[in-house]
Design a protein around this motif. Structure first.
Motif, PDB file in Angstrom:
ATOM      1  N   ASN A   1     105.091  50.050  67.736  1.00  0.00           N
ATOM      2  CA  ASN A   1     104.688  49.885  66.563  1.00  0.00           C
ATOM      3  C   ASN A   1     105.742  49.548  65.719  1.00  0.00           C
ATOM      4  OD1 ASN A   1     101.728  50.376  66.723  1.00  0.00           O
ATOM      5  ND2 ASN A   1     102.277  52.464  66.737  1.00  0.00           N
ATOM      6  N   LEU A   2     105.866  48.326  65.025  1.00  0.00           N
ATOM      7  CA  LEU A   2     106.756  47.908  64.059  1.00  0.00           C
ATOM      8  C   LEU A   2     106.369  48.805  62.692  1.00  0.00           C
ATOM      9  CD1 LEU A   2     107.145  43.907  64.326  1.00  0.00           C
ATOM     10  CD2 LEU A   2     108.467  45.948  65.462  1.00  0.00           C
ATOM     11  N   LEU A   3     107.553  49.130  62.272  1.00  0.00           N
ATOM     12  CA  LEU A   3     107.511  50.024  60.919  1.00  0.00           C
ATOM     13  C   LEU A   3     107.784  49.032  59.859  1.00  0.00           C
ATOM     14  CD1 LEU A   3     108.825  53.275  62.123  1.00  0.00           C
ATOM     15  CD2 LEU A   3     106.670  52.507  62.022  1.00  0.00           C
ATOM     16  N   ILE A   4     106.979  48.616  58.795  1.00  0.00           N
ATOM     17  CA  ILE A   4     107.297  47.489  58.101  1.00  0.00           C
ATOM     18  C   ILE A   4     107.181  47.894  56.490  1.00  0.00           C
ATOM     19  CG2 ILE A   4     106.300  45.309  57.244  1.00  0.00           C
ATOM     20  CD1 ILE A   4     106.053  44.515  60.273  1.00  0.00           C
ATOM     21  N   LEU A   5     108.020  47.341  55.674  1.00  0.00           N
ATOM     22  CA  LEU A   5     107.665  47.452  54.119  1.00  0.00           C
ATOM     23  C   LEU A   5     107.427  46.001  53.911  1.00  0.00           C
ATOM     24  CD1 LEU A   5     110.391  49.700  53.049  1.00  0.00           C
ATOM     25  CD2 LEU A   5     108.333  50.563  53.435  1.00  0.00           C
ATOM     26  N   ASP A   6     106.220  45.846  53.066  1.00  0.00           N
ATOM     27  CA  ASP A   6     105.554  44.869  52.741  1.00  0.00           C
ATOM     28  C   ASP A   6     105.741  44.552  51.080  1.00  0.00           C
ATOM     29  OD1 ASP A   6     104.048  42.497  52.223  1.00  0.00           O
ATOM     30  OD2 ASP A   6     102.482  43.069  53.889  1.00  0.00           O
ATOM     31  N   PRO A   7     106.221  43.475  50.822  1.00  0.00           N
ATOM     32  CA  PRO A   7     106.241  43.319  49.322  1.00  0.00           C
ATOM     33  C   PRO A   7     104.927  42.997  48.646  1.00  0.00           C
ATOM     34  CG  PRO A   7     107.868  41.629  50.417  1.00  0.00           C
ATOM     35  CD  PRO A   7     106.971  42.400  51.417  1.00  0.00           C
ATOM     36  N   ALA A   8     103.766  42.862  49.499  1.00  0.00           N
ATOM     37  CA  ALA A   8     102.613  42.547  49.122  1.00  0.00           C
ATOM     38  C   ALA A   8     101.984  43.999  48.579  1.00  0.00           C
ATOM     39  CB  ALA A   8     101.717  41.690  49.936  1.00  0.00           C
ATOM     40  N   HIS A   9     102.589  45.030  48.899  1.00  0.00           N
ATOM     41  CA  HIS A   9     102.039  46.360  48.827  1.00  0.00           C
ATOM     42  C   HIS A   9     102.539  46.819  47.454  1.00  0.00           C
ATOM     43  CE1 HIS A   9     100.921  46.739  53.285  1.00  0.00           C
ATOM     44  NE2 HIS A   9     100.036  46.068  52.732  1.00  0.00           N
ATOM     45  N   THR A  10     101.721  47.601  46.865  1.00  0.00           N
ATOM     46  CA  THR A  10     102.157  48.246  45.628  1.00  0.00           C
ATOM     47  C   THR A  10     103.290  49.625  46.004  1.00  0.00           C
ATOM     48  OG1 THR A  10     100.401  47.590  44.414  1.00  0.00           O
ATOM     49  CG2 THR A  10     101.497  49.418  43.214  1.00  0.00           C
TER      50      THR A  10
END
Length: 364
Positions: free
Chosen positions: A297-306
């Motif tokens: 599983n890639l662990l990702i921070l998404d700019p689209a999330h608050t």
């Protein structure tokens, strides 16, 4: 009768024309020997060094740069209670796109901010060179000006031509090449890897280089830098995931047969680009399934999330997986790009070579 206004050639602020001479000279108050003649009828050409010094003074700190964010610590706590082995990049601030500021086009800039927050925290060397040694994450307009200065210095001339040499105040999408050019202009060794479906590939392999060492090729080839050997042939998007695993494992011994664990490294996060969006990979998780197979599983921070929602879920340890975990089955695009940072600061001839962007092309 309305007053006449002019734009300062250093900070681009609108000032009264009669005050333009005084305002321009104020930018050099620490250098009294310099006098900058200003003609109201025409704009003069400033040097790159002038623009650099002015931007160091006028750039604006993004108000969400926290310096001591708990985000990765919270993620660490959640992963410790999860089944599997996880490897993290370490400190990162999350920067979300804002509804009335950059939604729909600003994800690339937000990922650059996330990478910057890590680099500023990680070593003194990066802090000293990034953005004139300001030690904070600049806002998007300031980053746009920094990219223009990178272009002025000769970094990624084709990319500069694509944007007609101007990006400031434009709501234009950017990608890994702009990210790499920006960081390279400060001497950082930003590298690019292209992952392309064989069905869309033109068959051309671009230059190999430092980014090549995280590839798993076959049983006969050397595996990741931690000494492991590849024991299995992977197809499709698993090639990308294997590369990410090898990257975060670099110089970190990870026992795949051991108990659940979380390893925090000093590796920088990855700028993760595909058609239409970009995100930041801050780590990767490996799970052994009951049927004996392995799942990444890639662990990702998404700019689209608050950010507030993300932090709340991590703190409560409820629902955080759907924001951060991304399995191989979620990778449906035919092309992906990664940008990562090799350690150290380039100088001299190496700095000159960094002006020309290169990458390795990997087919899956």
């Amino acid at each position: 009768m309305s007053s006449n206004w002019s734009s300062c050639p250093f900070c681009f602020q609108q000032v009264l024309s009669v005050d333009l001479q005084r305002h321009a000279n104020d930018h050099f108050e620490d250098e009294p020997a310099q006098h900058i003649p200003v003609m109201q009828s025409e704009m003069y050409q400033t040097t790159i060094d002038d623009k650099f010094r002015c931007l160091v003074r006028s750039q604006v700190k993004d108000p969400r740069f926290k310096v001591k964010s708990e985000l990765i610590n919270l993620l660490n706590n959640c992963l410790e209670g999860d089944i599997g082995i996880s490897i993290l990049s370490g400190y990162v601030d999350h920067f979300a796109s804002l509804a009335f500021e950059d939604v729909g086009w600003g994800c690339g800039w937000r990922n650059i901010q996330m990478l910057t927050s890590h680099l500023l925290y990680q070593t003194q060397e990066e802090r000293n060179v990034l953005f004139g040694g300001c030690r904070f994450v600049p806002d998007i307009p300031s980053l746009q000006k920094w990219l223009e200065i990178a272009w002025d210095k000769g970094f990624d001339t084709p990319g500069s031509n694509h944007f007609d040499h101007k990006i400031y105040k434009k709501r234009a999408w950017i990608g890994t090449t702009e990210c790499a050019a920006l960081f390279r202009s400060f001497g950082l060794r930003a590298r690019i890897v292209d992952f392309v479906s064989a069905s869309t590939s033109d068959g051309k392999r671009r230059v190999t280089g430092p980014m090549d060492r995280y590839m798993k090729r076959s049983d006969a080839d050397a595996g990741p830098s931690n000494g492991e050997k590849c024991t299995q042939t992977f197809n499709g998007h698993q090639v990308l995931v294997n590369w990410v695993w090898s990257y975060f494992c670099d110089n970190n011994r990870v026992d795949k047969s051991g108990p659940k664990q979380v390893v925090v490294t000093q590796k920088s996060p990855l700028y993760f680009q595909h058609d239409g969006h970009s995100r930041t990979i801050v780590g990767i998780q490996l799970k052994k399934l009951p049927n004996g197979t392995q799942q990444h599983n890639l662990l990702i921070l998404d700019p689209a999330h608050t950010t507030e929602v993300l932090e709340s879920c991590l703190r409560k340890k409820v629902g955080w997986q759907r924001y951060i975990k991304r399995g191989v089955h979620t990778l449906k695009k035919t092309e992906y790009q990664l940008c990562f940072m090799d350690p150290g600061i380039a100088t001299g001839a190496e700095m000159e070579k960094l002006k020309t962007l290169d990458s390795i092309r990997v087919e899956f």
